[in-house]
Design an enzyme around this catalytic site. Structure first.
Site, mmCIF file in Angstrom:
data_model
loop_
_atom_site.group_PDB
_atom_site.id
_atom_site.type_symbol
_atom_site.label_atom_id
_atom_site.label_comp_id
_atom_site.label_asym_id
_atom_site.label_seq_id
_atom_site.Cartn_x
_atom_site.Cartn_y
_atom_site.Cartn_z
ATOM 1 N N GLU B 128 0.517 -1.198 0.129
ATOM 2 C CA GLU B 128 -0.025 -0.003 0.206
ATOM 3 C C GLU B 128 0.657 1.811 0.071
ATOM 4 O O GLU B 128 0.316 2.220 -0.653
ATOM 5 C CB GLU B 128 -1.490 0.403 1.218
ATOM 6 C CG GLU B 128 -2.645 -1.083 1.508
ATOM 7 C CD GLU B 128 -2.892 -1.238 -0.113
ATOM 8 O OE1 GLU B 128 -3.114 -1.234 -0.868
ATOM 9 O OE2 GLU B 128 -3.939 -0.543 0.207
ATOM 10 N N THR B 181 -5.625 11.055 -6.547
ATOM 11 C CA THR B 181 -5.143 10.328 -5.045
ATOM 12 C C THR B 181 -5.179 12.415 -4.807
ATOM 13 O O THR B 181 -5.161 12.610 -3.827
ATOM 14 C CB THR B 181 -3.608 9.791 -5.443
ATOM 15 O OG1 THR B 181 -4.259 8.636 -5.913
ATOM 16 C CG2 THR B 181 -3.621 9.137 -3.655
#
Lengths: 307, 307
Positions: B128, B181
């Site tokens: 991640e 993002t």
């Protein structure tokens, strides 16, 4: 039934990460009240012992809470209320809540229970509004329901009763000092960092889980408050040292009860709680501050009827 | 055992009031992976189908997650990894997490399980970190543990598995648009009002309670987010209308999955979920936005080994 004698328990609100939403009910700290029907169609506070409090029913938290109940019940029944106050006002363990909750509990019973315990919360909250200007539920709810109460929301009012792991004990230290409501409110920041808020709700979620699974260690790891405690603890003499002593001696967690000045140590088991109580007492003994100490189980029933 | 074929599930993180701490695992949406020991002492991504992703193991989330595991295990064993991506990258249902979690699960198994499932979380989090710059756990944890995962804290990392009421169904609508993002982060306020934070943690605490008591109605009343959703939902076409349709048709709750663009409707029972899926599909059909729809149970097991 013409009269009812009850035990109205003390409560601990603002439980660490559960600021404003989580409280619990104590077993052996509380007031006694006698509520009796009268034929006068009015609420009278006929006697208060143990403390100086207003006898006028409009200025007494029990009086206004009962008035709110009677209004919704459309009842003109009158009641006499006697209160033997054992919880000190301004202690931070729900003194006004005990009187409000106790009064509506007894009146509801004497009227044949038109309302559920949960429905009584909003009437008792009117007593809190009189006492502090803020109709909060996190003391009256655990006083009425017992155990741990979660105030999920106010609009609409929704309160849940959560499980109480049986070995929990609360040690309460009440330094006999006055903290002005104005001061305890002034130190709270009205904005918090998102990061700290996330930390707080992660801990509260874990705390709720621990109550269901009776995971005492997890409960201890969850009793954290980085949002309110750092500021309000400044108003409580020797808070950091008391907390260190409690945790070093095996308490699961330690925090401020309500808005203080009382503090609580949550412990697993009677033996550990006795030990923590002794250590806190020993530390405070030479600090030139009068104080009271309580050790209590969690009261899972709430208000109790006395024979 | 020389090789393992697994199903690596999609996950829903940032579940409403559980922003950053609560996620759940899906049953029938996920990737397939084949992990095989090699004699080369290196990690090779030998094949990726279904999507264009880096084959260099240092640039692939599965590669870096496995490297983190092998480093702590002090193992020089090499592995070949094949990934059949069925979860689209950037969907908001844990595409990178599935690959990271799946890879460390399989490698751990092939090494004789030196680590527990809970211990694998921190390795998968390295995937991640590569994918988003943020080593978050709220997708990899439910992918590994199954059910609902609560990320209580990061320092130290502590993750709890919460119960999954059996009738829950998740309807996922994935509009095939890209949300950068950068944008999904930029809209989040770094400070929140204490009042909203309290509302959020009251709801999250009630949500956790509802998972233990299987109180679906309470779960629905708790799926609220006034902190993140008002801002991030702006990036999702027709969010308010989709939410209204889901709730009008009996969904328990509706919100953003991860940081979007996928949205979820949580439902009680297959029939209601089918109905909600149909209504969402009907509404989106003429909006000139390509989309995918999924309907899934909660996967209580997490990663599954395929024969």
């Amino acid at each position: 039934m013409e009269e009812l004698r009850i035990f109205a328990p003390a409560t601990v609100a603002n439980l660490s990460c559960g600021f404003d939403v989580l409280g619990c009910c104590l077993e052996n700290v509380g007031d006694e009240m006698l509520i009796r029907k009268n034929d006068l169609r009015e609420i009278r506070i006929t006697k208060i012992t143990g403390q100086e409090l207003p006898l006028e029913s409009d200025r007494n938290v029990a009086g206004v809470a009962v008035q709110a109940l009677l209004k919704e019940a459309r009842s003109t029944q009158g009641f006499d209320i006697e209160i033997d106050k054992k919880i000190k006002a301004g202690s931070g363990i729900g003194s006004s809540a005990a009187s409000s909750a106790g009064a509506v509990y007894a009146v509801n019973k004497l009227l044949g229970e038109p309302f559920s315990k949960n429905e009584l919360i909003k009437f008792a909250m009117e007593g809190e509004r009189l006492a502090s200007g803020n109709a909060h539920a996190d003391n009256v709810a655990p006083a009425l329901l017992g155990g741990f109460s979660l105030v999920k929301s106010y609009e609409p009012l929704e309160v849940l009763k959560l499980p109480s792991p049986p070995e929990l004990r609360m040690v309460i230290l009440h330094p006999l000092i006055e903290i002005k409501t104005r001061d305890s409110r002034a130190v709270i920041r009205q904005n918090v960092s998102l990061q700290k808020a996330i930390f707080q709700w992660g801990n509260l979620a874990a705390l709720v889980s621990s109550l269901y699974t009776e995971d005492y260690a997890l409960l201890g790891r969850s009793l954290k408050d980085e949002i309110i405690e750092p500021f309000r603890s400044i108003l409580i003499p020797h808070f950091d040292k008391l907390k260190a002593i409690a945790l070093e001696n095996g308490a699961l967690g330690f925090g401020i009860s309500g808005s203080g000045p009382s503090v609580f140590a949550m412990c697993k088991g009677e033996e550990n709680a006795e030990n923590v109580r002794g250590k806190l007492e020993g530390f405070y003994a030479d600090k030139n501050i009068a104080f009271e100490l309580h050790l209590s189980k969690i009261n899972t029933q709430g208000i109790k009827e006395l024979s």
